[in-house]
Motif scaffolding. Sequence first.
Motif, PDB file in Angstrom:
ATOM      1  N   MET A  52      16.334  98.309  26.099  1.00  0.00           N
ATOM      2  CA  MET A  52      15.469  97.232  25.610  1.00  0.00           C
ATOM      3  C   MET A  52      15.071  96.335  26.774  1.00  0.00           C
ATOM      4  O   MET A  52      15.909  96.011  27.616  1.00  0.00           O
ATOM      5  N   VAL A  53      13.810  95.934  26.814  1.00  0.00           N
ATOM      6  CA  VAL A  53      13.343  94.975  27.804  1.00  0.00           C
ATOM      7  C   VAL A  53      13.623  93.576  27.270  1.00  0.00           C
ATOM      8  O   VAL A  53      13.237  93.231  26.148  1.00  0.00           O
ATOM      9  N   ILE A  54      14.308  92.775  28.078  1.00  0.00           N
ATOM     10  CA  ILE A  54      14.748  91.445  27.647  1.00  0.00           C
ATOM     11  C   ILE A  54      13.932  90.359  28.355  1.00  0.00           C
ATOM     12  O   ILE A  54      13.785  90.386  29.575  1.00  0.00           O
ATOM     13  N   GLY A  55      13.421  89.412  27.589  1.00  0.00           N
ATOM     14  CA  GLY A  55      12.714  88.285  28.178  1.00  0.00           C
ATOM     15  C   GLY A  55      11.210  88.408  28.172  1.00  0.00           C
ATOM     16  O   GLY A  55      10.508  87.452  28.511  1.00  0.00           O
ATOM     17  N   ALA A  56      10.679  89.571  27.783  1.00  0.00           N
ATOM     18  CA  ALA A  56       9.227  89.735  27.710  1.00  0.00           C
ATOM     19  C   ALA A  56       8.671  89.104  26.439  1.00  0.00           C
ATOM     20  O   ALA A  56       7.526  88.644  26.415  1.00  0.00           O
ATOM     21  N   TYR A  89      23.379 105.417  15.097  1.00  0.00           N
ATOM     22  CA  TYR A  89      23.006 106.591  15.893  1.00  0.00           C
ATOM     23  C   TYR A  89      24.080 107.001  16.894  1.00  0.00           C
ATOM     24  O   TYR A  89      23.853 107.890  17.702  1.00  0.00           O
ATOM     25  N   LYS A  90      25.235 106.343  16.841  1.00  0.00           N
ATOM     26  CA  LYS A  90      26.385 106.696  17.691  1.00  0.00           C
ATOM     27  C   LYS A  90      25.997 106.763  19.174  1.00  0.00           C
ATOM     28  O   LYS A  90      26.362 107.695  19.895  1.00  0.00           O
ATOM     29  N   LEU A  91      25.255 105.769  19.631  1.00  0.00           N
ATOM     30  CA  LEU A  91      24.798 105.754  21.019  1.00  0.00           C
ATOM     31  C   LEU A  91      25.956 105.565  21.983  1.00  0.00           C
ATOM     32  O   LEU A  91      26.939 104.887  21.684  1.00  0.00           O
ATOM     33  N   LYS A  92      25.836 106.158  23.177  1.00  0.00           N
ATOM     34  CA  LYS A  92      26.810 105.931  24.233  1.00  0.00           C
ATOM     35  C   LYS A  92      26.598 104.563  24.873  1.00  0.00           C
ATOM     36  O   LYS A  92      27.560 103.879  25.213  1.00  0.00           O
ATOM     37  N   ARG A  93      25.337 104.188  25.068  1.00  0.00           N
ATOM     38  CA  ARG A  93      25.048 102.912  25.704  1.00  0.00           C
ATOM     39  C   ARG A  93      23.721 102.361  25.195  1.00  0.00           C
ATOM     40  O   ARG A  93      22.789 103.100  24.890  1.00  0.00           O
ATOM     41  N   VAL A  94      23.650 101.042  25.142  1.00  0.00           N
ATOM     42  CA  VAL A  94      22.375 100.330  25.030  1.00  0.00           C
ATOM     43  C   VAL A  94      22.218  99.572  26.334  1.00  0.00           C
ATOM     44  O   VAL A  94      23.124  98.852  26.751  1.00  0.00           O
ATOM     45  N   TYR A  95      21.076  99.752  26.994  1.00  0.00           N
ATOM     46  CA  TYR A  95      20.821  99.068  28.266  1.00  0.00           C
ATOM     47  C   TYR A  95      19.870  97.903  28.030  1.00  0.00           C
ATOM     48  O   TYR A  95      18.908  98.007  27.264  1.00  0.00           O
ATOM     49  N   TYR A  96      20.154  96.798  28.717  1.00  0.00           N
ATOM     50  CA  TYR A  96      19.351  95.586  28.599  1.00  0.00           C
ATOM     51  C   TYR A  96      18.673  95.339  29.939  1.00  0.00           C
ATOM     52  O   TYR A  96      19.339  95.069  30.939  1.00  0.00           O
ATOM     53  N   SER A  97      17.360  95.455  29.974  1.00  0.00           N
ATOM     54  CA  SER A  97      16.607  95.350  31.223  1.00  0.00           C
ATOM     55  C   SER A  97      15.827  94.038  31.261  1.00  0.00           C
ATOM     56  O   SER A  97      14.892  93.843  30.480  1.00  0.00           O
ATOM     57  N   GLY A  98      16.226  93.133  32.166  1.00  0.00           N
ATOM     58  CA  GLY A  98      15.516  91.872  32.298  1.00  0.00           C
ATOM     59  C   GLY A  98      14.070  92.099  32.698  1.00  0.00           C
ATOM     60  O   GLY A  98      13.791  92.856  33.627  1.00  0.00           O
ATOM     61  N   TYR A  99      13.149  91.477  31.980  1.00  0.00           N
ATOM     62  CA  TYR A  99      11.723  91.680  32.221  1.00  0.00           C
ATOM     63  C   TYR A  99      11.333  91.275  33.635  1.00  0.00           C
ATOM     64  O   TYR A  99      11.627  90.159  34.088  1.00  0.00           O
ATOM     65  N   GLU A 124      -1.989  88.885  33.380  1.00  0.00           N
ATOM     66  CA  GLU A 124      -3.218  88.779  32.596  1.00  0.00           C
ATOM     67  C   GLU A 124      -2.952  88.683  31.094  1.00  0.00           C
ATOM     68  O   GLU A 124      -3.831  88.317  30.331  1.00  0.00           O
ATOM     69  N   HIS A 125      -1.742  89.022  30.665  1.00  0.00           N
ATOM     70  CA  HIS A 125      -1.424  89.027  29.228  1.00  0.00           C
ATOM     71  C   HIS A 125      -0.784  87.697  28.860  1.00  0.00           C
ATOM     72  O   HIS A 125       0.260  87.326  29.375  1.00  0.00           O
ATOM     73  N   GLN A 126      -1.409  86.975  27.951  1.00  0.00           N
ATOM     74  CA  GLN A 126      -0.957  85.619  27.603  1.00  0.00           C
ATOM     75  C   GLN A 126       0.404  85.590  26.931  1.00  0.00           C
ATOM     76  O   GLN A 126       1.117  84.587  27.015  1.00  0.00           O
ATOM     77  N   ALA A 127       0.785  86.664  26.261  1.00  0.00           N
ATOM     78  CA  ALA A 127       2.063  86.675  25.535  1.00  0.00           C
ATOM     79  C   ALA A 127       3.263  86.898  26.444  1.00  0.00           C
ATOM     80  O   ALA A 127       4.400  86.660  26.041  1.00  0.00           O
ATOM     81  N   LEU A 128       3.021  87.346  27.674  1.00  0.00           N
ATOM     82  CA  LEU A 128       4.116  87.660  28.586  1.00  0.00           C
ATOM     83  C   LEU A 128       4.419  86.500  29.526  1.00  0.00           C
ATOM     84  O   LEU A 128       3.515  85.744  29.898  1.00  0.00           O
ATOM     85  N   PRO A 129       5.692  86.351  29.947  1.00  0.00           N
ATOM     86  CA  PRO A 129       6.017  85.374  30.989  1.00  0.00           C
ATOM     87  C   PRO A 129       5.217  85.704  32.248  1.00  0.00           C
ATOM     88  O   PRO A 129       5.107  86.863  32.642  1.00  0.00           O
ATOM     89  N   GLN A 130       4.642  84.678  32.874  1.00  0.00           N
ATOM     90  CA  GLN A 130       3.737  84.923  33.982  1.00  0.00           C
ATOM     91  C   GLN A 130       4.460  85.103  35.303  1.00  0.00           C
ATOM     92  O   GLN A 130       5.611  84.711  35.468  1.00  0.00           O
ATOM     93  N   ILE A 131       3.758  85.693  36.278  1.00  0.00           N
ATOM     94  CA  ILE A 131       4.329  85.917  37.600  1.00  0.00           C
ATOM     95  C   ILE A 131       4.742  84.581  38.195  1.00  0.00           C
ATOM     96  O   ILE A 131       4.025  83.588  38.137  1.00  0.00           O
ATOM     97  N   GLY A 132       5.888  84.569  38.791  1.00  0.00           N
ATOM     98  CA  GLY A 132       6.479  83.327  39.311  1.00  0.00           C
ATOM     99  C   GLY A 132       7.822  83.078  38.651  1.00  0.00           C
ATOM    100  O   GLY A 132       8.700  82.464  39.224  1.00  0.00           O
ATOM    101  N   SER A 133       7.988  83.590  37.416  1.00  0.00           N
ATOM    102  CA  SER A 133       9.284  83.482  36.756  1.00  0.00           C
ATOM    103  C   SER A 133      10.130  84.683  37.151  1.00  0.00           C
ATOM    104  O   SER A 133       9.652  85.801  37.211  1.00  0.00           O
ATOM    105  N   ALA A 134      11.389  84.431  37.472  1.00  0.00           N
ATOM    106  CA  ALA A 134      12.280  85.498  37.931  1.00  0.00           C
ATOM    107  C   ALA A 134      12.819  86.280  36.736  1.00  0.00           C
ATOM    108  O   ALA A 134      12.883  85.771  35.622  1.00  0.00           O
ATOM    109  N   PRO A 135      13.210  87.533  36.942  1.00  0.00           N
ATOM    110  CA  PRO A 135      13.845  88.299  35.858  1.00  0.00           C
ATOM    111  C   PRO A 135      15.088  87.559  35.347  1.00  0.00           C
ATOM    112  O   PRO A 135      15.835  86.979  36.137  1.00  0.00           O
ATOM    113  N   PRO A 136      15.319  87.557  34.051  1.00  0.00           N
ATOM    114  CA  PRO A 136      16.474  86.825  33.482  1.00  0.00           C
ATOM    115  C   PRO A 136      17.781  87.562  33.712  1.00  0.00           C
ATOM    116  O   PRO A 136      18.401  88.088  32.784  1.00  0.00           O
TER     117      PRO A 136
END
Length: 418
Positions: free
Chosen positions: A222-226, A245-255, A261-273
């Motif tokens: 999952m992408v986190i922070g987007a 689903y008996k997953l081995k792992r769930v990975y959390y990827s900081g955005y 250009e996309h208004q819904a996304l955190p803009q460039i300048g903010s660091a990955p969380p």
Amino acid sequence: MSRIEEKLKILADAAKYDVSCSSSGSKRKNKGGIGDASASGICHTYTEDGRCVSLLKILLTNHCIYDCAFCVSRKSNDVKRAAFTVEEVVDLTMNFYRRNYIEGLFLSSGIFKNADFTMERLLRIVKKLRTEERYNGYIHLKTIPGASEELIREAGLYADRMSINLELPTEAGLKMVAPEKDHESVRKPLAFVNEQMQSYKKESKLIRHVPSFVPAGQSTQMVIGATPESDFEIMNVADEYYKNYKLKRVYYSGYIPINNEHQALPQIGSAPPLIRENRLYQTDWLLRFYDFKLDEILHPGHKNLELDIDPKLDWALRNPHFFPVDINKADYKMIIRIPGIGRQSAMKIVNARKFGKLREYQIRKMGIAFNRARYFMVCADTPFTLGNMAMDHVKKRILENGNSTYKRKLPTGQLTLF
């Protein structure tokens, strides 16, 4: 630079955003020995017994028919495009393996033309490696959402692990930045692979020679922070997927900000969380290995994790009635809930107290984070009791003594949690 080297550079770089294969980011170079961990596309993952395995981590192509706003390979992004042929991936894998650069392959892809067209090529690669090249190394293969069950079933006979990215934690968040996708296209193949895994396991109990089907299990990311989901929403989804689903792992990827250009996304300048990402991994660890329930850590009245302290310490500070714990009397499950004490240290305590009551100087030698644990436990010679100190004062004292996360690396590449 040859054309194949250029492709490798482009498609290895595009693959770095997929963290469902743990990477150590090693910079070791070959200075006369065997192997090279710094070549394009080389990353590392870890087996359950702690062995480090070098993987060739690449995309089959970064062409994609989708326009997911958070993805570097989105259709509208102005980046160099490339695509390997089936033979090129097979040759790269075998040449790298023979040179001892790698022990395995992590293969993903953008989607060109349609899901079956892409999945069929991924299948051809792993099948060719196994049957023609007699390659027995590790293969992690991405499942393409929407691919037919026949292709997925056959791919599972050749891959060690399969994974499919959930992308965003919630359907609402996904529709904000990737309206062409939905979670059902992820749930369906996850459920299918899980059913097949269970079916093959049952057959193996009755029939001597049954082929392996995804023996290393499956995972998701999952992408986190987007998008604006709370930590409670994120972990609620992860908890559901682990159970269903008996997953081995769930990975959390900081955005990583890659689209201004996309208004819904955190803009460039903010660091990955990154701190938030680490807290989510620690919560994940508590749920899977420390016998915590999700509503003990996060709930509608406490939706987000504290960033300055780890989730186990946060839980302890909010539940002073469980403490102090007498380490000479408490059971293992209660001892591992003490901040600063991990599973191995807890087992040492349980085993050592068989020979007599434990005192502070003995506990200090067992590898625990004593400056944190001391506020939540009593030993045979401890005059201190937690009731004499307010929780906000305990938190302040712990933070003054340094970072609340004990910095020892886990095999997964994440910080350990005590």
